[in-house]
Design a protein around this motif. Structure first.
Motif, PDB file in Angstrom:
ATOM      1  N   VAL A 260       6.546 -10.884 -27.781  1.00 49.61           N
ATOM      2  CA  VAL A 260       7.198  -9.490 -26.726  1.00 49.61           C
ATOM      3  C   VAL A 260       6.103  -9.391 -25.762  1.00 49.61           C
ATOM      4  CG1 VAL A 260       7.987  -7.334 -26.318  1.00 49.61           C
ATOM      5  CG2 VAL A 260       8.785  -8.758 -28.261  1.00 49.61           C
ATOM      6  N   SER A 261       6.210  -9.265 -24.542  1.00 49.62           N
ATOM      7  CA  SER A 261       5.369  -9.073 -23.459  1.00 49.62           C
ATOM      8  C   SER A 261       6.030  -8.363 -22.167  1.00 49.62           C
ATOM      9  CB  SER A 261       4.424 -10.260 -22.968  1.00 49.62           C
ATOM     10  OG  SER A 261       5.326 -11.217 -22.201  1.00 49.62           O
ATOM     11  N   ALA A 262       5.100  -7.414 -21.825  1.00 53.51           N
ATOM     12  CA  ALA A 262       5.747  -6.607 -20.383  1.00 53.51           C
ATOM     13  C   ALA A 262       4.313  -6.395 -19.547  1.00 53.51           C
ATOM     14  CB  ALA A 262       6.335  -5.398 -20.986  1.00 53.51           C
ATOM     15  N   THR A 263       4.277  -6.457 -18.302  1.00 51.77           N
ATOM     16  CA  THR A 263       3.395  -6.122 -17.458  1.00 51.77           C
ATOM     17  C   THR A 263       4.000  -4.996 -16.488  1.00 51.77           C
ATOM     18  OG1 THR A 263       4.326  -7.951 -16.110  1.00 51.77           O
ATOM     19  CG2 THR A 263       2.313  -8.699 -17.340  1.00 51.77           C
ATOM     20  N   MET A 264       3.011  -4.382 -16.298  1.00 46.50           N
ATOM     21  CA  MET A 264       3.043  -3.359 -15.188  1.00 46.50           C
ATOM     22  C   MET A 264       1.740  -2.800 -14.450  1.00 46.50           C
ATOM     23  SD  MET A 264       3.914  -0.346 -18.016  1.00 46.50           S
ATOM     24  CE  MET A 264       4.949  -1.491 -18.755  1.00 46.50           C
ATOM     25  N   ALA A 265       1.820  -1.578 -13.757  1.00 50.35           N
ATOM     26  CA  ALA A 265       0.632  -1.072 -13.151  1.00 50.35           C
ATOM     27  C   ALA A 265       0.727   0.261 -13.279  1.00 50.35           C
ATOM     28  CB  ALA A 265       0.178  -1.581 -11.831  1.00 50.35           C
ATOM     29  N   VAL A 266      -0.287   0.986 -12.878  1.00 46.93           N
ATOM     30  CA  VAL A 266      -0.314   2.398 -13.173  1.00 46.93           C
ATOM     31  C   VAL A 266      -1.036   3.172 -12.050  1.00 46.93           C
ATOM     32  CG1 VAL A 266      -0.990   4.703 -14.477  1.00 46.93           C
ATOM     33  CG2 VAL A 266       0.035   2.930 -15.628  1.00 46.93           C
ATOM     34  N   LEU A 267      -0.347   3.695 -11.030  1.00 40.13           N
ATOM     35  CA  LEU A 267      -1.064   4.223  -9.789  1.00 40.13           C
ATOM     36  C   LEU A 267      -1.108   5.907  -9.819  1.00 40.13           C
ATOM     37  CD1 LEU A 267      -2.088   3.724  -6.892  1.00 40.13           C
ATOM     38  CD2 LEU A 267       0.436   4.017  -6.033  1.00 40.13           C
ATOM     39  N   PRO A 268      -2.461   6.234  -9.936  1.00 40.26           N
ATOM     40  CA  PRO A 268      -2.423   7.834  -9.735  1.00 40.26           C
ATOM     41  C   PRO A 268      -2.249   8.163  -8.056  1.00 40.26           C
ATOM     42  CG  PRO A 268      -4.757   6.893 -10.114  1.00 40.26           C
ATOM     43  CD  PRO A 268      -3.604   5.566 -10.114  1.00 40.26           C
ATOM     44  N   TYR A 269      -1.700   9.238  -7.864  1.00 44.57           N
ATOM     45  CA  TYR A 269      -1.521   9.608  -6.388  1.00 44.57           C
ATOM     46  C   TYR A 269      -1.296  11.149  -6.164  1.00 44.57           C
ATOM     47  CZ  TYR A 269       3.447  10.453  -7.434  1.00 44.57           C
ATOM     48  OH  TYR A 269       4.656  10.848  -7.909  1.00 44.57           O
ATOM     49  N   ARG A 270      -1.533  11.553  -5.048  1.00 46.65           N
ATOM     50  CA  ARG A 270      -1.359  13.031  -4.991  1.00 46.65           C
ATOM     51  C   ARG A 270      -0.038  13.127  -3.804  1.00 46.65           C
ATOM     52  NH1 ARG A 270      -6.800  16.116  -3.896  1.00 46.65           N
ATOM     53  NH2 ARG A 270      -5.426  17.663  -4.096  1.00 46.65           N
ATOM     54  N   GLY A 271       0.463  14.405  -3.935  1.00 48.21           N
ATOM     55  CA  GLY A 271       1.448  14.620  -2.921  1.00 48.21           C
ATOM     56  C   GLY A 271       2.841  14.056  -3.287  1.00 48.21           C
ATOM     57  N   HIS A 272       3.807  13.905  -2.265  1.00 45.50           N
ATOM     58  CA  HIS A 272       5.009  13.173  -2.331  1.00 45.50           C
ATOM     59  C   HIS A 272       4.757  11.703  -2.463  1.00 45.50           C
ATOM     60  CE1 HIS A 272       9.267  12.041  -1.393  1.00 45.50           C
ATOM     61  NE2 HIS A 272       9.532  13.145  -1.902  1.00 45.50           N
ATOM     62  N   TRP A 273       5.742  11.114  -3.431  1.00 48.56           N
ATOM     63  CA  TRP A 273       5.538   9.644  -3.395  1.00 48.56           C
ATOM     64  C   TRP A 273       5.752   8.806  -2.243  1.00 48.56           C
ATOM     65  CZ3 TRP A 273       9.517   6.627  -1.871  1.00 48.56           C
ATOM     66  CH2 TRP A 273      10.604   7.249  -1.820  1.00 48.56           C
ATOM     67  N   ALA A 274       6.594   9.318  -1.224  1.00 52.07           N
ATOM     68  CA  ALA A 274       6.922   8.776  -0.037  1.00 52.07           C
ATOM     69  C   ALA A 274       5.552   8.602   0.781  1.00 52.07           C
ATOM     70  CB  ALA A 274       8.005   9.057   0.530  1.00 52.07           C
ATOM     71  N   GLU A 275       5.157   9.902   0.866  1.00 58.25           N
ATOM     72  CA  GLU A 275       3.967  10.147   1.660  1.00 58.25           C
ATOM     73  C   GLU A 275       2.610   9.317   1.142  1.00 58.25           C
ATOM     74  OE1 GLU A 275       4.544  11.457   4.721  1.00 58.25           O
ATOM     75  OE2 GLU A 275       6.429  11.681   4.236  1.00 58.25           O
ATOM     76  N   ALA A 276       2.440   9.105  -0.027  1.00 59.47           N
ATOM     77  CA  ALA A 276       1.187   8.907  -0.836  1.00 59.47           C
ATOM     78  C   ALA A 276       1.575   7.219  -0.711  1.00 59.47           C
ATOM     79  CB  ALA A 276       1.225   9.315  -2.137  1.00 59.47           C
ATOM     80  N   GLY A 277       2.407   6.503  -0.136  1.00 60.61           N
ATOM     81  CA  GLY A 277       2.587   5.239  -0.121  1.00 60.61           C
ATOM     82  C   GLY A 277       2.915   4.410  -1.513  1.00 60.61           C
ATOM     83  N   VAL A 278       3.427   5.096  -2.205  1.00 59.12           N
ATOM     84  CA  VAL A 278       3.888   4.365  -3.757  1.00 59.12           C
ATOM     85  C   VAL A 278       4.464   3.152  -3.409  1.00 59.12           C
ATOM     86  CG1 VAL A 278       5.171   4.611  -6.015  1.00 59.12           C
ATOM     87  CG2 VAL A 278       3.596   6.567  -4.999  1.00 59.12           C
ATOM     88  N   GLY A 279       5.617   3.089  -2.573  1.00 57.95           N
ATOM     89  CA  GLY A 279       6.342   2.063  -2.422  1.00 57.95           C
ATOM     90  C   GLY A 279       5.734   1.099  -1.729  1.00 57.95           C
ATOM     91  N   ALA A 280       4.672   1.235  -1.080  1.00 65.15           N
ATOM     92  CA  ALA A 280       4.002  -0.066  -0.239  1.00 65.15           C
ATOM     93  C   ALA A 280       2.880  -0.417  -1.527  1.00 65.15           C
ATOM     94  CB  ALA A 280       3.065   0.339   0.691  1.00 65.15           C
ATOM     95  N   GLN A 281       2.353   0.166  -2.396  1.00 63.81           N
ATOM     96  CA  GLN A 281       1.497  -0.228  -3.543  1.00 63.81           C
ATOM     97  C   GLN A 281       2.357  -1.001  -4.503  1.00 63.81           C
ATOM     98  OE1 GLN A 281      -1.576  -0.299  -3.213  1.00 63.81           O
ATOM     99  NE2 GLN A 281      -1.892   1.080  -1.492  1.00 63.81           N
ATOM    100  N   ALA A 282       3.782  -0.576  -4.676  1.00 63.96           N
ATOM    101  CA  ALA A 282       4.543  -1.272  -5.599  1.00 63.96           C
ATOM    102  C   ALA A 282       4.848  -2.675  -4.883  1.00 63.96           C
ATOM    103  CB  ALA A 282       5.785  -0.574  -5.762  1.00 63.96           C
TER     104      ALA A 282
END
Length: 385
Positions: A260-282
């Protein structure tokens, strides 16, 4: 042929070289320290997440429709042993291998299979923790050889602050949910939901390269499912459902025995997800650097540019494909506010088209540049030639 990376004029370098010192990794943007228990402390962007990567193994007396923890469900959270070893030392990337060994119940026992078995299996779980230069997130790869049945394994990410809801990318949208659970007629509601691309809450985002399942646990941490082992399409005695949902047919392969294997990444951010650019980092996480051998003109290749999409944040590329002698480009505005995107490349013509590829009105290409105004959550498809 050869390609030479070159920094744009006036553009400062992002972060710095990746370093590994003992159990600590850093790239100037984010810092990771492996704790003695094998969990991670991740600091970046003014936010610290402590205890990332805790693994939780619990029983599952459910089926392919409904997860159902058994009545007697000793949850395993603490490893028997932890080892940390270097895997890459920089300067472009650094990584460590964290191996935690657990004692997991083999399956279910008792009347109706509503208790976890007393027989235990020793299971080493490896986690590769990796930092790359210029990336503000931490890449994780978890793998193990699963010998157990009827259980669920989840990876937990504590939040930087208590959250009243989560945001998860889905199909052409980002769905925001509260702490409530969902269930149909005769079902005990469950607070687990699907995510594709990313899920974010309280300063912690988990970036995904596959469709997954998550839960926002008590507003304090995200739990991402790595494995659900079940053996029946529908269990007649499912304790979380009043009636059968389908035939009680065995599906041994759904136990997930073996690798069994799984990959992902963890991003620390501040504020609202949209303003922090979470989608772009994804998006950045999902699209790896691709290199291939090729033929070109003699001598060094100074620079070459292909099709590019620039936006003010929140606009993502959904697809790019050829239709005859046209390039078809689809963009999605995954943001609660309107925005714009500019497409540049070696094209002279542009036209709108619908989701089926039917051509629409001509668009002003502007000598290889096309600017598009997008409404919140709008899907826009264009063809270029």
């Amino acid at each position: 042929t050869a390609a030479r990376p070159r920094q744009a004029a006036g553009e400062p370098p992002a972060g710095g070289p990746v370093t590994l010192e003992g159990a600590r990794l850093s790239n100037g943007l984010v810092e990771v320290e492996v704790r003695p228990d094998g969990c991670l402390q991740i600091s970046g962007g003014g936010t610290t997440l402590d205890g990332v990567g805790r693994l939780v193994d619990g029983g599952d007396a459910g089926d392919s429709y409904n997860c159902a923890p058994p009545d007697d469900d000793p949850v395993v959270t603490e490893p028997e042993s932890v080892t940390v070893s270097p895997a890459a030392s920089g300067p472009l990337r650094a990584a460590v291998e964290v191996v935690r060994t657990y004692l997991w119940p083999r399956g279910l026992d008792g009347e109706g299979g509503l208790a976890r078995s007393a027989e235990l299996a020793l299971v080493p779980v490896s986690t590769r923790v990796e930092l790359r230069a210029g990336e503000p997130f931490v890449r994780l790869r978890v793998w193990f050889d699963n010998p157990c049945e009827q259980h669920r394994v989840r990876l937990h990410v504590p939040l930087a602050e208590v959250a009243s809801g989560s945001a998860a990318e889905g199909q052409f949208a980002v769905v925001e949910r509260g702490l409530t659970a969902e269930g149909g007629h005769g079902e005990i509601p469950l607070p687990t939901f699907p995510a594709r691309g990313f899920v974010a809450a309280g300063g912690a985002a988990v970036l995904l390269d596959h469709v997954s399942e998550y839960e926002l646990v008590d507003g304090a941490e995200l739990a991402v499912t790595l494995l659900r082992s079940i053996g029946l399409i529908s269990r007649n005695t499912n304790p979380y459902r009043l009636e059968p949902a389908g035939p009680e047919t065995e599906i041994p392969g759904a136990q997930g025995l073996g690798p069994v294997s799984a990959t992902m990444a963890v991003l620390p951010y501040r504020g609202h997800w949209a303003e922090a650019g979470v989608g772009a980092q994804a998006e950045r996480y999902r699209h790896e650097l691709v290199a291939t051998a090729g033929l070109g003109p003699n001598g060094p290749l100074e620079s070459a540019a292909g099709l590019a999409v620039e936006s003010d944040g929140g606009t993502v590329l959904s697809s790019l494909r050829r239709r005859g002698d046209w390039l078809e480009l689809r963009l999605v505005r995954e943001h609660p506010a309107a925005g714009s995107a500019t497409v540049t490349g070696a094209f002279r013509q542009a036209r709108a088209c619908d989701l089926l590829g039917h051509a629409g009105e001509e668009l002003a290409a502007g000598d290889g540049s096309l600017r598009l105004a997008l409404e919140p959550w709008e899907i826009r498809t264009v063809q270029l030639r």
